[in-house]
Design a protein around this motif. Structure first.
Motif, PDB file in Angstrom:
ATOM      1  N   PHE A 130       0.982  -1.077   0.268  1.00 12.04           N
ATOM      2  CA  PHE A 130      -0.031   0.211  -0.132  1.00 12.04           C
ATOM      3  C   PHE A 130       0.969   1.396   0.215  1.00 12.04           C
ATOM      4  O   PHE A 130       1.187   2.229  -0.465  1.00 12.04           O
ATOM      5  N   ILE A 131       2.179   2.197   0.705  1.00 12.00           N
ATOM      6  CA  ILE A 131       2.916   2.365   0.699  1.00 12.00           C
ATOM      7  C   ILE A 131       3.355   2.540  -0.320  1.00 12.00           C
ATOM      8  O   ILE A 131       3.251   3.962  -1.068  1.00 12.00           O
ATOM      9  N   ALA A 132       4.325   1.479  -0.656  1.00 11.05           N
ATOM     10  CA  ALA A 132       4.439   1.658  -2.244  1.00 11.05           C
ATOM     11  C   ALA A 132       3.537   1.942  -3.849  1.00 11.05           C
ATOM     12  O   ALA A 132       4.144   2.737  -4.318  1.00 11.05           O
ATOM     13  N   LEU A 133       1.997   2.006  -3.196  1.00  7.34           N
ATOM     14  CA  LEU A 133       1.062   2.639  -4.724  1.00  7.34           C
ATOM     15  C   LEU A 133       0.949   3.831  -3.959  1.00  7.34           C
ATOM     16  O   LEU A 133       0.822   4.422  -4.815  1.00  7.34           O
ATOM     17  N   ALA A 134       0.477   3.940  -2.772  1.00  4.22           N
ATOM     18  CA  ALA A 134       1.156   5.437  -1.948  1.00  4.22           C
ATOM     19  C   ALA A 134       2.330   6.544  -2.816  1.00  4.22           C
ATOM     20  O   ALA A 134       1.972   7.747  -3.152  1.00  4.22           O
ATOM     21  N   LEU A 135       3.469   5.877  -3.076  1.00  2.41           N
ATOM     22  CA  LEU A 135       4.449   6.742  -3.006  1.00  2.41           C
ATOM     23  C   LEU A 135       4.600   6.816  -4.620  1.00  2.41           C
ATOM     24  O   LEU A 135       4.984   7.460  -5.639  1.00  2.41           O
ATOM     25  N   GLN A 136       3.902   5.876  -5.452  1.00  2.00           N
ATOM     26  CA  GLN A 136       3.733   5.207  -6.864  1.00  2.00           C
ATOM     27  C   GLN A 136       2.864   6.471  -7.785  1.00  2.00           C
ATOM     28  O   GLN A 136       2.754   7.316  -8.789  1.00  2.00           O
ATOM     29  N   THR A 137       1.370   6.686  -6.953  1.00  2.00           N
ATOM     30  CA  THR A 137       0.550   7.768  -7.018  1.00  2.00           C
ATOM     31  C   THR A 137       0.919   8.682  -7.362  1.00  2.00           C
ATOM     32  O   THR A 137       0.531   9.538  -7.739  1.00  2.00           O
ATOM     33  N   LEU A 138       1.631   9.322  -6.103  1.00  2.00           N
ATOM     34  CA  LEU A 138       2.309  10.819  -6.367  1.00  2.00           C
ATOM     35  C   LEU A 138       3.187  10.343  -7.525  1.00  2.00           C
ATOM     36  O   LEU A 138       3.261  11.619  -7.901  1.00  2.00           O
ATOM     37  N   LEU A 139       4.166   9.864  -7.466  1.00  2.00           N
ATOM     38  CA  LEU A 139       5.033  10.426  -8.744  1.00  2.00           C
ATOM     39  C   LEU A 139       4.683  10.318  -9.581  1.00  2.00           C
ATOM     40  O   LEU A 139       4.945  10.624 -10.380  1.00  2.00           O
ATOM     41  N   THR A 140       3.107   9.127  -9.969  1.00  2.00           N
ATOM     42  CA  THR A 140       2.710   9.389 -11.073  1.00  2.00           C
ATOM     43  C   THR A 140       2.240  10.649 -11.711  1.00  2.00           C
ATOM     44  O   THR A 140       1.744  11.044 -12.834  1.00  2.00           O
ATOM     45  N   LEU A 141       1.125  10.776 -10.363  1.00  2.00           N
ATOM     46  CA  LEU A 141       0.823  12.180 -10.494  1.00  2.00           C
ATOM     47  C   LEU A 141       1.539  13.717 -10.554  1.00  2.00           C
ATOM     48  O   LEU A 141       1.276  14.768 -11.713  1.00  2.00           O
ATOM     49  N   ILE A 142       2.872  13.421 -10.723  1.00  2.00           N
ATOM     50  CA  ILE A 142       3.611  14.998 -10.852  1.00  2.00           C
ATOM     51  C   ILE A 142       4.107  14.437 -11.842  1.00  2.00           C
ATOM     52  O   ILE A 142       3.977  16.060 -12.377  1.00  2.00           O
ATOM     53  N   VAL A 143       4.925  13.673 -11.828  1.00  2.00           N
ATOM     54  CA  VAL A 143       6.033  13.441 -13.410  1.00  2.00           C
ATOM     55  C   VAL A 143       5.024  13.017 -14.631  1.00  2.00           C
ATOM     56  O   VAL A 143       5.311  13.342 -15.288  1.00  2.00           O
ATOM     57  N   VAL A 144       3.559  12.380 -14.507  1.00  2.00           N
ATOM     58  CA  VAL A 144       3.520  11.468 -15.734  1.00  2.00           C
ATOM     59  C   VAL A 144       2.309  12.031 -16.168  1.00  2.00           C
ATOM     60  O   VAL A 144       1.661  11.825 -17.270  1.00  2.00           O
ATOM     61  N   ASP A 145       1.423  12.179 -14.897  1.00  2.00           N
ATOM     62  CA  ASP A 145       0.333  12.403 -15.444  1.00  2.00           C
ATOM     63  C   ASP A 145      -0.127  13.690 -16.701  1.00  2.00           C
ATOM     64  O   ASP A 145       0.884  14.655 -15.657  1.00  2.00           O
ATOM     65  N   SER A 146      -0.830  13.858 -17.527  1.00  2.00           N
ATOM     66  CA  SER A 146      -1.091  15.249 -18.211  1.00  2.00           C
ATOM     67  C   SER A 146      -1.763  16.101 -16.802  1.00  2.00           C
ATOM     68  O   SER A 146      -1.738  17.383 -17.719  1.00  2.00           O
ATOM     69  N   SER A 147      -2.382  15.615 -16.100  1.00  2.00           N
ATOM     70  CA  SER A 147      -2.765  17.291 -15.175  1.00  2.00           C
ATOM     71  C   SER A 147      -1.741  17.525 -14.109  1.00  2.00           C
ATOM     72  O   SER A 147      -1.539  18.418 -13.530  1.00  2.00           O
ATOM     73  N   GLY A 148      -0.440  16.774 -14.619  1.00  2.00           N
ATOM     74  CA  GLY A 148       0.836  16.849 -14.036  1.00  2.00           C
ATOM     75  C   GLY A 148       1.550  18.156 -14.670  1.00  2.00           C
ATOM     76  O   GLY A 148       1.033  18.558 -15.162  1.00  2.00           O
ATOM     77  N   LEU A 149       2.792  17.503 -14.038  1.00  2.00           N
ATOM     78  CA  LEU A 149       4.005  17.730 -15.022  1.00  2.00           C
ATOM     79  C   LEU A 149       4.137  17.160 -17.077  1.00  2.00           C
ATOM     80  O   LEU A 149       4.170  17.186 -17.643  1.00  2.00           O
ATOM     81  N   GLY A 150       3.662  15.903 -16.900  1.00  2.00           N
ATOM     82  CA  GLY A 150       3.474  15.375 -18.144  1.00  2.00           C
ATOM     83  C   GLY A 150       4.255  15.525 -19.078  1.00  2.00           C
ATOM     84  O   GLY A 150       4.079  15.781 -20.531  1.00  2.00           O
ATOM     85  N   LEU A 151       6.096  14.926 -18.252  1.00  2.00           N
ATOM     86  CA  LEU A 151       7.235  14.842 -18.564  1.00  2.00           C
ATOM     87  C   LEU A 151       6.941  14.143 -19.567  1.00  2.00           C
ATOM     88  O   LEU A 151       6.462  12.961 -19.903  1.00  2.00           O
TER      89      LEU A 151
END
Length: 491
Positions: free
Chosen positions: A423-444
């Protein structure tokens, strides 16, 4: 006296079938695991989504579709964890099989961005329900068979995934099959898995919700055996059974009715949650447990990210629409070599209590280097080789971490720690995805993402290197102080 002897015989016979009949449920579960993992189209998923069958853009696939899996996995993990135990595994295995069918049916016929995002949600449900597959067998077999059946079940999924990857690569490269056809094979395979799951026997117990009441009945039977002169091993828990001193007058002669009556009692969910919280505090109060769990959670977060987007990196390095790709072969090789590394762990003789953190630091640095090379050297064969190294090292370390965590835990606490770490791994991954990957974030873009993942593993390595050196120096000083104390102590 005859009734008591009959009760004792019933108690002994109630345990014997599980010892004799473990092979059938284990074989059925392994068949399910094999066919559920036999998905030849999976190594070519990104190519399929970007190709003419779905005609999606790179931004849609990497920044809008793939993140949905991470979010859905996180949201579903905890409720599925509780439901798996409460429903006693089999219904959740059936739910996983059904979710696999829905996922691959939608992969064949669904069109458009929103539909594929729903597909990713169902795939998140597939991965969240994996816990039912890996924990089901513990409710069916005896304790002395845990290691054997665990190896069988894990081997079945590894073999299934490897065979699927090889078949996919051969059918694409040699037989020139379309990716649509590979998805048809995958759908057929997961449908066979779903049909197999119906034949699994329904467990009568589980680790948390259906454990205490049934074990109390068994203990009461053991006390009755003792009072009738049977030779049994001492069980300290017997003294915690209410009224054990006068058990002859309190255990009904019809044990079957008593057992059924016990099973019908309502489960106190709040009590189970309180026990889980108490176990959580006790487990993570140990520094070694906390150390291995922190590495597990942080490294698994990075591993999920790299695995999710590796096909995208390969697609950018060598577009599959113009060149021949070997994703299936690489997945098969990395899985096989990873399995060999896992097997070799049992023969490694290292004082993990002393050198564990330093080892985690050095191997995490190797993982960071592999990801960095994948990102910066834009050669597909270098990318393939780095990916194989990445998976081997991670599988090796996660096996060592699992062993170190499980060594001093009961099965119930191990399941709890495994669930919390994931669960902690997925919470961290969600945060990383939201910031780095998701188009609503940085969308790098994909190359910048992998540079961040390499830096992420390098940061993990640095933290554990500092902590490991401190632990080694502390142990060394303690060993130096011990002889001096023994010489100064009075005779």
């Amino acid at each position: 006296m005859e009734a008591r002897a009959g009760l004792r015989a019933l108690s002994l016979s109630g345990r014997a079938p599980r010892g004799r009949c473990w092979a059938l449920p284990t074989a059925l579960l392994c068949l399910y695991g094999f066919f559920a993992s036999l998905r030849p189209s999976e190594p070519f998923l990104t190519r399929y989504l970007l190709g003419p069958d779905k005609n999606l853009t790179e931004t849609q696939v990497f920044n809008e579709i793939y993140p949905v899996w991470t979010y859905s996995y996180l949201v579903l993990l905890f409720p599925v964890f509780l439901a798996t135990d409460y429903l006693r595994y089999k219904p959740v295995i059936l739910l996983q099989g059904l979710s696999l069918i829905v996922t691959w049916f939608m992969l064949l016929y669904a069109q458009g961005l929103l539909a594929i995002q729903f597909l990713e949600f169902f795939y998140g449900l597939v991965t969240a329900t994996e816990i039912a597959y890996y924990s089901y067998i513990y409710s069916i077999v005896d304790l002395n068979l845990y290691q054997k059946v665990t190896s069988y079940c894990r081997s079945a999924t590894l073999v299934g995934y490897t065979v699927g990857s090889i078949c996919g690569q051969v059918l694409v490269s040699v037989a020139n099959w379309s990716l649509f056809s590979l998805n048809v094979i995958s759908l057929t395979s997961v449908s066979v898995a779903f049909a197999t799951a119906w034949f699994l026997p329904m467990p009568q117990k589980s680790l948390f919700f259906h454990h205490v009441l049934r074990s109390q009945v068994t203990r009461e039977m053991k006390v009755l055996d003792c009072k009738n002169g049977a030779v049994i091993q001492d069980d300290p828990a017997l003294k915690r059974v209410p009224g054990w001193e006068d058990i002859e007058s309190k255990v009904p002669l019809n044990a079957e009715e008593h057992s059924a009556e016990t099973q019908e009692q309502k489960v106190d969910i709040s009590k189970v949650l309180r026990e889980l919280w108490r176990d959580f505090l006790q487990c993570y109060s140990s520094r070694p447990m906390l150390c291995w769990s922190v590495w597990w959670a942080f490294s698994t977060c990075g591993y999920f990210q790299v695995i999710n987007y590796t096909q995208g990196l390969w697609e950018m390095v060598l577009p599959s629409q113009r060149f021949e790709i070997y994703n299936g072969g690489v997945e098969a090789v990395s899985t096989l070599l990873g399995a060999v590394a896992v097997f070799a762990v049992g023969y490694i003789k290292v004082s993990w209590a002393t050198w564990g953190e330093v080892a985690l630091a050095l191997f995490s640095l190797l993982i960071a280097a592999a990801v960095y090379v994948m990102d910066t050297i834009r050669n597909i064969w270098v990318c393939y080789a780095s990916y194989v190294i990445f998976r081997i090292v991670y599988m090796l370390l996660i096996t060592i971490a699992t062993f170190q965590i499980a060594t001093n835990l009961t099965m119930e606490r191990y399941a709890l720690v495994f669930g919390i770490n994931t669960f902690i791994a997925l919470a961290l991954q969600t945060l990383l995805t939201l910031i780095v990957v998701d188009s609503s974030g940085l969308g790098l873009n994909i190359f910048t993402q992998f540079m961040i993942y390499a830096s992420y593993f390098a940061a993990i390595s640095l933290v554990f290197l500092v902590s490991g050196i401190y632990s080694v120096m502390k142990n060394y000083r303690r060993q130096e102080e011990m002889p001096s104390r023994s010489t100064t102590s009075p005779p």
